[in-house]
Design a protein around this motif. Sequence first.
Motif, short mmCIF file in Angstrom:
data_model
loop_
_atom_site.label_atom_id
_atom_site.label_comp_id
_atom_site.label_asym_id
_atom_site.label_seq_id
_atom_site.Cartn_x
_atom_site.Cartn_y
_atom_site.Cartn_z
N SER A 68 0.83 -1.21 0.00
CA SER A 68 0.00 0.00 0.00
C SER A 68 0.86 1.25 0.00
O SER A 68 0.56 2.23 -0.70
CB SER A 68 -0.93 0.00 1.21
OG SER A 68 -1.83 -1.08 1.17
N HIS A 72 1.23 3.91 -3.18
CA HIS A 72 0.98 5.35 -3.09
C HIS A 72 2.17 6.15 -3.63
O HIS A 72 2.00 7.09 -4.41
CB HIS A 72 0.71 5.75 -1.64
CG HIS A 72 0.67 7.23 -1.43
ND1 HIS A 72 -0.41 8.01 -1.79
CD2 HIS A 72 1.60 8.09 -0.92
CE1 HIS A 72 -0.16 9.28 -1.50
NE2 HIS A 72 1.06 9.36 -0.97
N TYR A 76 0.97 7.58 -7.16
CA TYR A 76 0.37 8.89 -6.89
C TYR A 76 1.38 9.98 -6.50
O TYR A 76 1.03 11.16 -6.54
CB TYR A 76 -0.67 8.77 -5.77
CG TYR A 76 -1.87 7.94 -6.16
CD1 TYR A 76 -2.92 8.51 -6.88
CD2 TYR A 76 -1.96 6.59 -5.81
CE1 TYR A 76 -4.02 7.75 -7.25
CE2 TYR A 76 -3.07 5.84 -6.17
CZ TYR A 76 -4.09 6.42 -6.88
OH TYR A 76 -5.18 5.67 -7.24
N GLY A 95 -0.71 8.13 3.40
CA GLY A 95 -0.39 7.79 2.03
C GLY A 95 -0.31 6.30 1.79
O GLY A 95 0.76 5.71 1.79
N ALA A 97 -2.15 3.18 -0.82
CA ALA A 97 -2.95 2.95 -2.03
C ALA A 97 -3.43 1.52 -2.07
O ALA A 97 -2.62 0.58 -1.98
CB ALA A 97 -2.13 3.28 -3.28
N GLN A 238 -7.12 12.52 -6.55
CA GLN A 238 -6.21 12.47 -5.41
C GLN A 238 -4.94 13.30 -5.62
O GLN A 238 -4.34 13.78 -4.68
CB GLN A 238 -5.83 11.02 -5.12
CG GLN A 238 -7.01 10.12 -4.81
CD GLN A 238 -7.81 10.61 -3.62
OE1 GLN A 238 -7.28 10.71 -2.52
NE2 GLN A 238 -9.08 10.93 -3.83
#
Length: 286
Positions: A68, A72, A76, A95, A97, A238
């Motif tokens: 995760s 992120h 992102y 943060g 994802a 986002q």
Amino acid sequence: MLDVVTWTVDPAIFTIFTREIRWYGLFFAIGFLLGYQIEDKIFKHDNAPAGWCDKIFIYVVIATVIGSRLGHCLFYGWEYYSAHPLDIFKIWEGGLASHGGAIGIIIALLIYSKRVTHRNPLWAFDRLVIPVALVGALIRTGNLMNHEIFGHPTDLPWGFRFIENLHQWHYLGAEPIFTAPSHPTQIYEAICYIIVFILLMYMYWKRNAGDRPGLIFGVFLIGIFLSRFCIEFLKNNQEDFEENMILNMGQLLSIPFVLAGIYLAIRAMKQPIVSGRIENIKPKQK
């Protein structure tokens, strides 16, 4: 007609030595604890050896956090984190994802299947994704408590005013539009994930879908990521780089998962039934 909700819940439950204990973290932890209990019952139902459930839990927790976070940073925030690589480790600053978490779990289960079960990885995937759907719903509830990842302005009666998060609020020029409620997309996703969880539980316990390798996993991928794809149309972007994209990053990342789910579900229905129960595993000699 329902009244618009002005969401003012404090994201922090309490503070210990200047460190906030947040609802998000609590829901995350509850999700893993409930997930373990559900997984333990499933593994016992399939006569899995003692220890398999504990090991998959460890694999998944580590893979979820690492996947995760890296998801992120890569999907992102690569422009920032490529210049500040040490900040990747600052998970406490936020943060994560979900797509990165999904990729991390997939890699972890491939390793788990090779090192622990010595079975087709689909056996583990079919059983793990059942509680994962519930965990996803609890994480989205945590996002709600954090006043984050909400949607565009709406005049629907169930709109939420997330006035505590000015960073994500809707701006007109330089002034925030406090009178425009937003779609509570965290609730939309949580409801969809709970529906998927109930469906997967029904498939496993009532329809013996665990005997069709890949079927439960395929339905999970379709249900979770198709829901995510559709709800993204209502969400705020986002990151700034998504502004000029026809489909945002969350949608682009969801498409391969949906296609993989369709393939797995169709393939599973065409393959012969294979019992998911573990038989004739002898303990290792000491």
